[in-house]
Scaffold this motif. Structure first.
Motif, PDB file in Angstrom:
ATOM      1  N   UNK A  63     -18.386  -8.846 -34.588  1.00 50.24           N
ATOM      2  CA  UNK A  63     -17.004  -8.631 -34.994  1.00 50.24           C
ATOM      3  C   UNK A  63     -16.099  -9.434 -34.077  1.00 50.24           C
ATOM      4  N   UNK A  64     -15.003  -9.931 -34.625  1.00 48.35           N
ATOM      5  CA  UNK A  64     -14.041 -10.707 -33.835  1.00 48.35           C
ATOM      6  C   UNK A  64     -12.712  -9.974 -33.789  1.00 48.35           C
ATOM      7  N   UNK A  65     -11.993 -10.172 -32.675  1.00 52.51           N
ATOM      8  CA  UNK A  65     -10.627  -9.683 -32.542  1.00 52.51           C
ATOM      9  C   UNK A  65      -9.740 -10.917 -32.447  1.00 52.51           C
ATOM     10  N   UNK A  66      -8.641 -10.896 -33.204  1.00 47.65           N
ATOM     11  CA  UNK A  66      -7.753 -12.052 -33.275  1.00 47.65           C
ATOM     12  C   UNK A  66      -6.515 -11.855 -32.402  1.00 47.65           C
ATOM     13  N   UNK A  67      -5.733 -12.935 -32.243  1.00 47.85           N
ATOM     14  CA  UNK A  67      -4.603 -12.883 -31.316  1.00 47.85           C
ATOM     15  C   UNK A  67      -3.546 -11.857 -31.708  1.00 47.85           C
ATOM     16  N   UNK A  68      -3.476 -11.463 -32.999  1.00 51.41           N
ATOM     17  CA  UNK A  68      -2.521 -10.410 -33.380  1.00 51.41           C
ATOM     18  C   UNK A  68      -3.152  -9.011 -33.245  1.00 51.41           C
ATOM     19  N   UNK A  69      -4.351  -8.966 -32.630  1.00 50.61           N
ATOM     20  CA  UNK A  69      -5.114  -7.749 -32.375  1.00 50.61           C
ATOM     21  C   UNK A  69      -5.761  -7.147 -33.626  1.00 50.61           C
ATOM     22  N   UNK A  70      -5.729  -7.872 -34.747  1.00 54.31           N
ATOM     23  CA  UNK A  70      -6.488  -7.428 -35.918  1.00 54.31           C
ATOM     24  C   UNK A  70      -7.969  -7.719 -35.666  1.00 54.31           C
ATOM     25  N   UNK A  71      -8.833  -7.016 -36.399  1.00 51.53           N
ATOM     26  CA  UNK A  71     -10.273  -7.184 -36.225  1.00 51.53           C
ATOM     27  C   UNK A  71     -10.926  -7.591 -37.537  1.00 51.53           C
ATOM     28  N   UNK A  72     -11.973  -8.394 -37.422  1.00 57.38           N
ATOM     29  CA  UNK A  72     -12.759  -8.709 -38.612  1.00 57.38           C
ATOM     30  C   UNK A  72     -13.645  -7.509 -38.925  1.00 57.38           C
ATOM     31  N   UNK A  73     -14.131  -7.436 -40.149  1.00 59.47           N
ATOM     32  CA  UNK A  73     -15.151  -6.443 -40.486  1.00 59.47           C
ATOM     33  C   UNK A  73     -16.412  -6.793 -39.695  1.00 59.47           C
ATOM     34  N   UNK A  74     -17.150  -5.783 -39.250  1.00 56.09           N
ATOM     35  CA  UNK A  74     -18.417  -6.095 -38.593  1.00 56.09           C
ATOM     36  C   UNK A  74     -19.416  -6.528 -39.664  1.00 56.09           C
ATOM     37  N   UNK A  75     -20.219  -7.536 -39.333  1.00 59.81           N
ATOM     38  CA  UNK A  75     -21.193  -8.057 -40.285  1.00 59.81           C
ATOM     39  C   UNK A  75     -22.530  -8.214 -39.583  1.00 59.81           C
ATOM     40  N   UNK A  76     -23.610  -7.887 -40.277  1.00 53.91           N
ATOM     41  CA  UNK A  76     -24.949  -8.058 -39.723  1.00 53.91           C
ATOM     42  C   UNK A  76     -25.329  -9.527 -39.838  1.00 53.91           C
ATOM     43  N   UNK A  77     -25.799 -10.074 -38.738  1.00 59.54           N
ATOM     44  CA  UNK A  77     -26.056 -11.512 -38.689  1.00 59.54           C
ATOM     45  C   UNK A  77     -27.400 -11.754 -38.019  1.00 59.54           C
ATOM     46  N   UNK A  78     -28.224 -12.636 -38.592  1.00 56.16           N
ATOM     47  CA  UNK A  78     -29.526 -12.970 -38.016  1.00 56.16           C
ATOM     48  C   UNK A  78     -29.380 -14.236 -37.179  1.00 56.16           C
ATOM     49  N   UNK A  79     -29.341 -14.075 -35.855  1.00 56.77           N
ATOM     50  CA  UNK A  79     -29.104 -15.206 -34.969  1.00 56.77           C
ATOM     51  C   UNK A  79     -30.327 -16.092 -34.799  1.00 56.77           C
ATOM     52  N   UNK A  80     -31.526 -15.605 -35.139  1.00 61.03           N
ATOM     53  CA  UNK A  80     -32.723 -16.443 -35.041  1.00 61.03           C
ATOM     54  C   UNK A  80     -32.774 -17.452 -36.183  1.00 61.03           C
ATOM     55  N   UNK A  81     -32.411 -17.001 -37.375  1.00 63.33           N
ATOM     56  CA  UNK A  81     -32.508 -17.868 -38.547  1.00 63.33           C
ATOM     57  C   UNK A  81     -31.332 -18.826 -38.656  1.00 63.33           C
ATOM     58  N   UNK A  82     -30.158 -18.393 -38.184  1.00 57.21           N
ATOM     59  CA  UNK A  82     -28.960 -19.214 -38.406  1.00 57.21           C
ATOM     60  C   UNK A  82     -27.996 -19.052 -37.218  1.00 57.21           C
ATOM     61  N   UNK A  83     -28.218 -19.846 -36.148  1.00 55.91           N
ATOM     62  CA  UNK A  83     -27.405 -19.657 -34.940  1.00 55.91           C
ATOM     63  C   UNK A  83     -26.041 -20.330 -35.006  1.00 55.91           C
TER      64      UNK A  83
END
Length: 88
Positions: A63-83
């Motif tokens: 998940x990311x936090x932006x400069x206006x303090x809004x947050x992205x939705x959390x997302x499941x991500x496979x870092x081995x397959x697609x870094x």
């Protein structure tokens, strides 16, 4: 010599990303250390995992936090397959 695992984050949003958070279970979160400018709009940065994560699973919620303090939705991500990750 340590084998550090890295991934890239591309910010295709209108705002800088100021914080980046990861979690194995979508409940307990840890943050990555970003530079003071974070990840500016339109930029791609390479981020290294902490060494203690070397034996952890490939799939993490992110998940990311932006400069206006809004947050992205959390997302499941496979870092081995697609870094390479893109927000936006």
């Amino acid at each position: 010599m340590s084998d550090q695992f890295t991934f890239t984050v591309t910010n295709d949003t209108e705002q800088a990303i100021t914080e980046l958070w990861v979690s194995l279970d979508d409940e307990d979160w840890a943050s990555f250390t970003l530079s003071d400018s974070g990840i500016p709009s339109g930029e791609t940065v390479t981020i290294a995992w902490a060494e203690y994560t070397n034996d952890s699973p490939c799939e993490w919620y992110i998940s990311a936090v932006f400069e206006d303090e809004s947050e992205s939705e959390s997302a499941l991500f496979n870092f081995c397959e697609e870094p390479a990750l893109t927000f936006g």
